[in-house]
Motif scaffolding. Sequence first.
Motif, PDB file in Angstrom:
ATOM      1  N   TYR A 107       5.914   4.303  -0.486  1.00  0.00           N
ATOM      2  CA  TYR A 107       5.427   5.208   0.560  1.00  0.00           C
ATOM      3  C   TYR A 107       4.997   4.358   1.744  1.00  0.00           C
ATOM      4  CZ  TYR A 107       5.322   8.754  -3.111  1.00  0.00           C
ATOM      5  OH  TYR A 107       5.664   9.617  -4.130  1.00  0.00           O
ATOM      6  N   TYR A 153       3.267   3.899   5.595  1.00  0.00           N
ATOM      7  CA  TYR A 153       2.233   4.485   6.439  1.00  0.00           C
ATOM      8  C   TYR A 153       1.948   3.580   7.640  1.00  0.00           C
ATOM      9  CZ  TYR A 153       1.107   7.078   2.144  1.00  0.00           C
ATOM     10  OH  TYR A 153       1.166   7.858   1.012  1.00  0.00           O
ATOM     11  N   GLN A 180      -1.139   7.577   8.646  1.00  0.00           N
ATOM     12  CA  GLN A 180      -0.075   8.462   9.110  1.00  0.00           C
ATOM     13  C   GLN A 180       1.213   8.128   8.357  1.00  0.00           C
ATOM     14  OE1 GLN A 180      -0.749  10.821  11.774  1.00  0.00           O
ATOM     15  NE2 GLN A 180      -2.817  10.156  11.215  1.00  0.00           N
ATOM     16  N   ARG A 181       1.804   9.143   7.705  1.00  0.00           N
ATOM     17  CA  ARG A 181       3.089   8.918   7.032  1.00  0.00           C
ATOM     18  C   ARG A 181       4.118   8.491   8.066  1.00  0.00           C
ATOM     19  NH1 ARG A 181       4.409  11.062   1.921  1.00  0.00           N
ATOM     20  NH2 ARG A 181       6.516  10.359   2.427  1.00  0.00           N
ATOM     21  N   GLU A 237       7.426   8.299   8.166  1.00  0.00           N
ATOM     22  CA  GLU A 237       8.583   9.148   8.437  1.00  0.00           C
ATOM     23  C   GLU A 237       8.204  10.345   9.309  1.00  0.00           C
ATOM     24  OE1 GLU A 237       7.562   8.149   5.537  1.00  0.00           O
ATOM     25  OE2 GLU A 237       9.165   6.926   4.637  1.00  0.00           O
ATOM     26  N   ASN A 238       7.039  10.935   9.047  1.00  0.00           N
ATOM     27  CA  ASN A 238       6.628  12.125   9.791  1.00  0.00           C
ATOM     28  C   ASN A 238       6.339  11.817  11.251  1.00  0.00           C
ATOM     29  OD1 ASN A 238       6.823  13.426   7.337  1.00  0.00           O
ATOM     30  ND2 ASN A 238       4.622  13.457   6.956  1.00  0.00           N
ATOM     31  N   VAL A 239       5.523  10.772  11.494  1.00  0.00           N
ATOM     32  CA  VAL A 239       5.149  10.463  12.866  1.00  0.00           C
ATOM     33  C   VAL A 239       6.341   9.945  13.662  1.00  0.00           C
ATOM     34  CG1 VAL A 239       4.334   8.135  12.284  1.00  0.00           C
ATOM     35  CG2 VAL A 239       3.497   9.243  14.340  1.00  0.00           C
ATOM     36  N   GLU A 284       9.578  10.718  13.287  1.00  0.00           N
ATOM     37  CA  GLU A 284      10.483  11.814  13.652  1.00  0.00           C
ATOM     38  C   GLU A 284       9.871  12.701  14.740  1.00  0.00           C
ATOM     39  OE1 GLU A 284      13.649  12.277  12.930  1.00  0.00           O
ATOM     40  OE2 GLU A 284      13.448  10.332  11.945  1.00  0.00           O
ATOM     41  N   ALA A 285       8.552  12.939  14.647  1.00  0.00           N
ATOM     42  CA  ALA A 285       7.892  13.776  15.653  1.00  0.00           C
ATOM     43  C   ALA A 285       7.944  13.123  17.028  1.00  0.00           C
ATOM     44  CB  ALA A 285       6.446  14.044  15.240  1.00  0.00           C
TER      45      ALA A 285
END
Length: 559
Positions: free
Chosen positions: A369, A371, A390-391, A393-395, A397-398
């Motif tokens: 994972y 971060y 903050q993950r 992949e999420n941040v 892509e956003a």
Amino acid sequence: MSGADGHGAKRAVLYARVSTEEQAKKGYSLAQQLEALREYAAREGLEVLEEVSDAGQSGASLERPGMDRVRDLVADGGVSVVLAQDRDRFSREPAYAYLLRREFEEHGCKIRALNDRGDDSPEGQLTDGILDQLAKYERAKMAERTRRGKLRKAREGKIIGTHKAPYGFRYAEAAGIVLHDPEMAVLERIFRWAASGLGSRAIQGRLMREGIPSPSGKPGWSKTTVKRLVLSDTYRPHTHEEVSRLVSPEVAASLDPGGTYGVRWWNRSDQKGRQISEPDGRGGRRYRKRTSYVLRDPGEWVAVPVPTSPRLPAGLVERARVAMARNRAPERKNLARPWQLRGVLRCSCGSSMGTHTATRQNASGPKAYHYYRCNRNTSYMPHSCGQRMQRAENVEEAIWAFVAGMLSDPERVRAGFKRLAEQERAARRTRRSPDDEMKTWREKISECARMRAAYQDQQAAGLMTLAELSDKLAGIDETRRHSEAELDAGRASEDRARGIERDGEALLRSLSETTPEAIRALPSEERLGVYQRLSLEVSPAPEGYEVSGAFCAPERSRS
């Protein structure tokens, strides 16, 4: 008296500055300066527009919040005069005082100090310039006398008192310095932990958990402090023979031949500090200290023997030093993945956010994972940041979805790069054009040449000795070198600004040849390069993320 617009009283800005050292030694308070300035303004019939103070700020640099405010007020217009109690309140460096005077003159504003000797005539300005150089010369001579006095004392084997004794010691009037056993007991534990193979972070954690105060008296220890203590020669026992090779025969003769001594070094480096400011990405500025250390030649170092503690035997100290010197973080040559926001993501607390990979065991086996986390979040200090990780992949892509959308508006990108170039030029903290600023520094260099020739003429006429001439020329040459450095810095700043403009044009040409779909599908390895060209800065926010950069307004855009 008429104001800047020809009507009413002249408008004045009152400026006061004090450094921490001055305040401690002289009681040279801001309140006292402002009171004197108010009385002068009242006598002269001046209308006080604003009172500006710089508390704990050195006069060696113009990068000060209060001075930036004064310069902004003058640039906005309507200010007739900026008042300070003494000329060196504006700056201790004559070259900076000259720059301020020329900058303010372009806005119809004058610089005045209550200790001015000259007037606005060329002769008066020359008089003030010479007085500034003489004041700088006297300060340099005083500092040099103080430094030589301390070195003489150190060569005699005497302890030079600082604001606080080294950890594990206390100053004593008769002995100079004595052991402080409670702190030596803490040092013994630190050295034993280090000798057992624990690194500075692990030792830091143990000290924090046990509630042991740091050398500054605060509850938080830093890793740097732990490592510096272990590697310091102050705690390493030296035999009489070893110390004798480092000190004068007179000092060696005063030591116990059978004893051991630590070594406290003086004159190891030349330290210079200055404050700098830079755009904060929000339309404002942030200030930070920059300290440079130039290591002196080992032949100039001065060793002062200090007592050693039986708690720190030579074998223990040596094992701890060797282990600590080897305990270095491995170089990160192979990253776990391409980190798109590495160096771009900044926590809302102001600290940068680093990368972190955690491996957890799932039913299908270990899984990694990834971060981003605040660098202060990993500290044991009581003021550690509470920002959640903050993950990755999420941040990522956003942020890319937001940036890709913005890149579809070329005019906004062009305007953003233009603003970034203006910010780079504004970082020089002048409202004047680069050409005008360069002209000012060239004039100052020419003025130094004229003053140099004038002093040489005075010496030739028998008005001063060669030694006096040498000292005065040294001060003028330092100001000339300072002005030349500022001239070079101005050219470099303009080159960076033009480079930003070129990067913007290159990016726009590239975008014109790329479809929106291709931009959105750009490989992750190339996205970091785009962020860097856009001067992007991203911070977590309660709802999403705050983004600043080339296409973002100063108040920051949200994704």
